[in-house]
Design a protein around this motif. Structure first.
Motif, short mmCIF file in Angstrom:
data_model
loop_
_atom_site.label_atom_id
_atom_site.label_comp_id
_atom_site.label_asym_id
_atom_site.label_seq_id
_atom_site.Cartn_x
_atom_site.Cartn_y
_atom_site.Cartn_z
N ASP A 77 -4.06 -6.57 -0.30
CA ASP A 77 -4.18 -5.14 0.02
C ASP A 77 -3.48 -4.29 -1.03
O ASP A 77 -3.93 -3.20 -1.37
N PHE A 78 -2.38 -4.81 -1.52
CA PHE A 78 -1.68 -4.09 -2.60
C PHE A 78 -2.58 -4.02 -3.83
O PHE A 78 -2.71 -2.97 -4.46
N GLU B 98 -5.66 -1.62 -3.01
CA GLU B 98 -5.32 -0.21 -2.85
C GLU B 98 -4.80 0.39 -4.15
O GLU B 98 -5.05 1.55 -4.46
N SER B 99 -4.09 -0.41 -4.91
CA SER B 99 -3.62 0.06 -6.20
C SER B 99 -4.80 0.30 -7.14
O SER B 99 -4.86 1.29 -7.86
N PHE B 100 -5.74 -0.63 -7.10
CA PHE B 100 -6.91 -0.48 -7.95
C PHE B 100 -7.72 0.74 -7.52
O PHE B 100 -8.24 1.48 -8.36
N LEU B 101 -7.79 0.96 -6.22
CA LEU B 101 -8.51 2.14 -5.74
C LEU B 101 -7.87 3.42 -6.27
O LEU B 101 -8.56 4.38 -6.61
N MET C 112 -3.97 1.76 2.77
CA MET C 112 -4.40 1.42 4.12
C MET C 112 -4.73 -0.08 4.18
O MET C 112 -5.43 -0.59 3.32
N ALA C 113 -4.19 -0.72 5.20
CA ALA C 113 -4.45 -2.15 5.34
C ALA C 113 -4.70 -2.46 6.80
O ALA C 113 -4.20 -1.76 7.69
N CYS D 90 6.00 -5.49 4.43
CA CYS D 90 6.43 -4.94 3.18
C CYS D 90 5.61 -5.53 2.05
O CYS D 90 5.14 -6.65 2.12
N LEU D 91 5.41 -4.75 1.07
CA LEU D 91 4.76 -5.22 -0.13
C LEU D 91 5.81 -5.14 -1.22
O LEU D 91 6.04 -4.11 -1.80
#
Lengths: 668, 148
Positions: free
Chosen positions: A543-544, A547-550, A608-609, A636-637
């Motif tokens: 998800d990290f 979402e980071s790529f998004l 968002m995950a 946590c990420l």
């Protein structure tokens, strides 16, 4: 953390188990039969439970779960183990609500192995955020049935109609006469009755404890050092053991240069060669540890073909390079539209590769195991675990006896995060079993922190390659992603070579965003280290990545990352509402950089995950660490970083977030 | 060797270089003090020696023979310790709980040294690791305690 061999979240929960009373005529003498509500014979209950396993409906037999004591307190055997997530308190709330006993009147412990407790699709494990979801209804019905039996008992005792009675916390009340009877006074009589076929559950509007903040049952004991973890247990006559493992998995002890010298060290009882390790058994653990670390052991290299032997030249950097070089296109987990074509037609393509490191669980309690061979041929084990029946079976195999001969005790866990599933060489109990047999006394084995870090089952290093195509309006039209590697499920439950593994792609596949052309695939590559489930599993990194790529996609298309997400969630009202709620609760979306009230420069990010069906959203704060504060639910990420961008990277401003090594997601 | 633990004199039979942690846990049977890392990093093994927090996992027992040791089992005999425990319960600090003996003792030591510590002082003292992430709850509890 994970559903082991159950890839799907249970769509229908096992709610058909009607509570049953133990039928004493069915399997045991009357004197033991009275063990239902109120009689404290836990050891015998356990064995009785096991003996009728084949005819047991999980969640159905009240006495397997509940004992009401004469003083009105209740003992609840929880199918799930406590490790900080608060499940013992949650079950006290749920059962107490229906039974009409206040949560603080409960003591809760982890149930022994047994068919009664197989509440997660016919199995049992604590993880995957399944505990309450899998058994909410069953546990409510259990409480309600027990309450009904108390009412029946009171009706008989007071010689009044059942419908003239009501309950209040801890008591049955006959309103007409003002007479009351405590639950504890009624328990023995109630135990003689049969549970009702049907029983009404309490109306949601009348809930006093379910869904309400309730103090944790164990907060005081945990603040005063009174909770006993596995590492704290002692059994009569036990010896203590410490081990030294082969520096690399697969190695075997060859020679010990100073064995006689070490055997003469204070407290040392004996030295043992184990598979891939050497152990010292001593009077005290500190003596065992000091002795085992004094041993000068030469290690044989792994024999050719040894499964999962660690290559001598293995390195994380080398593994990262291997993951990056593993060729696609892999096996598709999600295909919508035609991502390849849409990428060709895109006005701009953005690419990035993300990776995350191998991670140990780092639970604060080092693993331990106590093994005691009993005179009757049974083997008693005390060990940290998230799946009692699976450990019982594995221990039986390790000991060469039947599972019924294994008596397993599960203490509260000093953190787990996925650490205490079965991971072959990552679990100390087979060593403890072997040592106890060898010395003819109970043995408690503790792995030092160093040995724990050496043999823990790690979260696999993750690497994902992304390509996105955006149109002339800056909106993403195509997403092409490859998650490279092996998931713990493939390692421990077998790989399906023609299928992408769910854990490997979760957090990248089936995201809710409406990108019309998508292909998400797994490129399989085996990990040399022992790998395992680590808190939220694939989600914890994927998800990290996604979402980071998004965010990168948004940047490239000159879109605001929050606005773009909302737009892509136009057809997902729940996700959209969640995201909007998060923005509102945060005081409005503010990308930043901006100057906060305290004068500091800040910026916000959003992600968002939805791990295991739980909706989460995050706010990243650049300044300081924003830690989760909602009990065990926080995710946590940490320790993640984007890397190796094949395109020149967009430069972020000073106040932006994602580059910070510490991006903690605030729980939903 | 004689030790003073929670106000009581105790005779222990252990090699002088045995870490205090293992004497407390194995010789005296006080298991509230935890083994976490064994390297003075995590703070799970924190006890007080003459009121100062020490990492018992690396402290040779012989070096504290003349000091008064307080473990979590003795914390409620101390009025400051009692306040800390109450704050911990009120703020529902513990999750898995494994680090909390050390956290409570560290907090107690700080408050005995500085009755109304500032934010920076709290941050400097409360450095024990918590894998569950109870830091915010600890911070809230400390903030309340620091008001005296």
């Amino acid at each position: 953390m994970m559903p082991m061999n159950m890839p799907q979240l249970p769509e229908s929960l096992p709610t058909d188990g009607q509570p049953l009373n133990l039928s004493r005529r069915r399997f045991m003498g009357a004197s033991l039969g009275a063990l239902v509500l109120g009689v404290l014979l836990p050891g015998k209950v356990v064995r009785a439970v096991q003996s009728v396993a084949s005819e047991t409906k999980p969640g159905a037999r009240i006495p397997a779960f509940l004992e009401i004591r004469p003083d009105g307190t209740a003992l609840l055997r929880s199918p799930f183990v406590e490790g900080g997530q608060g499940i013992y308190t949650a079950f006290a709330q749920i059962v107490g609500e229906e039974l009409d006993i206040a949560p603080e009147r409960f003591s809760v412990e982890c149930a022994p192995p047994g068919a009664d407790y197989l509440l997660v699709n016919g199995a049992r494990f604590t993880g995957g955020s399944f505990s309450v979801r899998s058994s909410y209804e069953v546990m409510r019905r259990l409480g309600a049935s027990a309450r009904h039996m108390l009412l029946q008992a009171a009706a008989a005792k007071l010689e009044v109609p059942l419908d003239s009675l009501a309950t209040q916390p801890g008591i049955v009340v006959h309103e007409a006469s003002g007479r009351t009877l405590g639950h504890g006074e009624l328990a023995a009589l109630a135990a003689e009755l049969s549970p009702p076929e049907q029983v009404p559950l309490r109306e949601k509007k009348d809930f006093r404890w379910i869904g309400k903040p309730v103090p944790r049952l164990d907060a005081r004991d945990k603040s005063t050092g009174k909770v006993t973890y596995n590492i704290d247990l002692e059994v009569d006559g036990m010896l203590l053991a410490a081990v030294q493992h082969a520096p690399r998995m697969g190695g075997e002890p060859e020679a010990i240069a100073n064995e006689a010298e070490v055997r003469a060290m204070p407290g040392v009882h004996s030295i043992h060669r184990l598979p891939g390790a050497v152990a010292v058994v001593a009077q005290r653990w500190w003596q065992a540890r000091r002795a085992v670390e004094s041993l000068k052991i030469s290690w044989k290299e792994a024999a050719p073909g040894t499964p999962h032997a660690m290559p001598a030249d293995f390195s994380s950097a080398g593994m990262r390079a291997a993951l990056a070089a593993a060729p696609g296109p892999g096996i598709a987990a999600e295909e919508i539209g035609d991502a390849a074509r849409a990428l060709k037609q895109a006005s701009r393509v953005i690419e990035a590769t993300y990776d995350a490191p191998y991670l140990a669980h780092g639970q604060l309690e080092p693993p331990s195991a106590i093994a005691r061979w009993n005179a009757d041929g049974t083997l008693e084990l005390w060990l940290p675990n998230q799946a009692p029946e699976l450990f019982q079976q594995a221990a039986a195999k390790a000991a060469g006896i039947a599972p019924e001969q294994i008596i397993l005790h599960s203490s509260p866990l000093g953190g787990f995060f996925g650490r205490h599933f079965l991971y072959g060489t990552a679990n100390p109990f087979p060593q403890a079993i072997q040592l106890a047999k060898a010395v003819g006394r109970p043995v408690k084995l503790i792995w030092s922190r160093e040995e724990e870090f050496l043999r823990d089952a790690l979260r696999p290093m993750g690497l994902a390659r992304f390509r996105a195509g955006i149109d002339e309006n800056g909106l993403p039209q195509a997403l092409y992603a490859e998650a490279v590697g092996e998931s713990p499920t493939e390692r421990w439950f077998g790989r399906q070579p023609d299928k992408a593994n769910k854990s490997a792609v979760e957090g990248i596949a089936r995201k809710p965003y409406a990108i019309p052309n998508r292909r998400v695939a797994q490129v399989y590559l085996e990990h040399p280290p022992t790998i395992g489930y680590w808190r939220s599993v694939g989600h914890s990194m994927n998800d990290f990545f996604y979402e980071s790529f998004l965010d990168e996609v948004a940047d490239a298309g000159q879109q605001d990352p929050y606005a773009l997400r909302l737009r892509l969630l136009a057809d997902k009202p729940r996700h959209k509402a969640l995201l909007q709620a998060v923005a509102e609760l945060s005081g409005g979306w503010k990308r930043g950089p901006f100057t906060a009230g305290d004068g500091s420069q800040r910026a916000r990010g959003v992600a968002m995950a939805s791990p295991f069906g739980i909706r989460q959203r995050g706010r990243h704060h650049r300044r300081g660490v924003h830690r989760g504060r909602f009990g065990g639910g926080s995710r946590c990420l940490g320790g993640l970083r984007p890397r190796q961008h094949r395109q020149p990277r967009h430069r972020r401003g000073p106040g932006e977030v994602r580059r910070g090594a510490r991006a903690f997601v605030h729980p939903a | 060797m004689e030790l003073t633990i929670n106000g009581k004199k105790r005779q222990v039979d252990a090699a002088p270089d045995t870490p205090l942690l293992w004497v407390i846990r194995e010789e005296l049977g006080l298991t509230g003090t935890k083994y976490g890392c064994g390297a003075a990093q995590c703070g799970a093994c924190t006890v007080l020696a003459d009121g100062r927090p020490i990492r018992s996992c690396v402290m040779p027992v012989s070096s504290v023979a003349n000091q008064a040791i307080t473990t979590i089992e003795g914390i409620e005999e101390d009025p400051v310790g009692r306040r800390v425990v109450e704050a911990w319960v009120e703020h529902q600090v513990p999750q898995c709980g494994y680090c909390q003996s050390g956290q409570v003792l560290t907090a107690t030591a700080l408050l005995k040294q500085s009755a109304r510590p500032g934010e920076a002082e709290i941050a400097a003292a409360m450095v024990n690791l918590c894998r569950c992430g109870t830091y915010n709850a600890i911070a809230d509890a400390m903030q309340q305690l620091a008001k005296g």
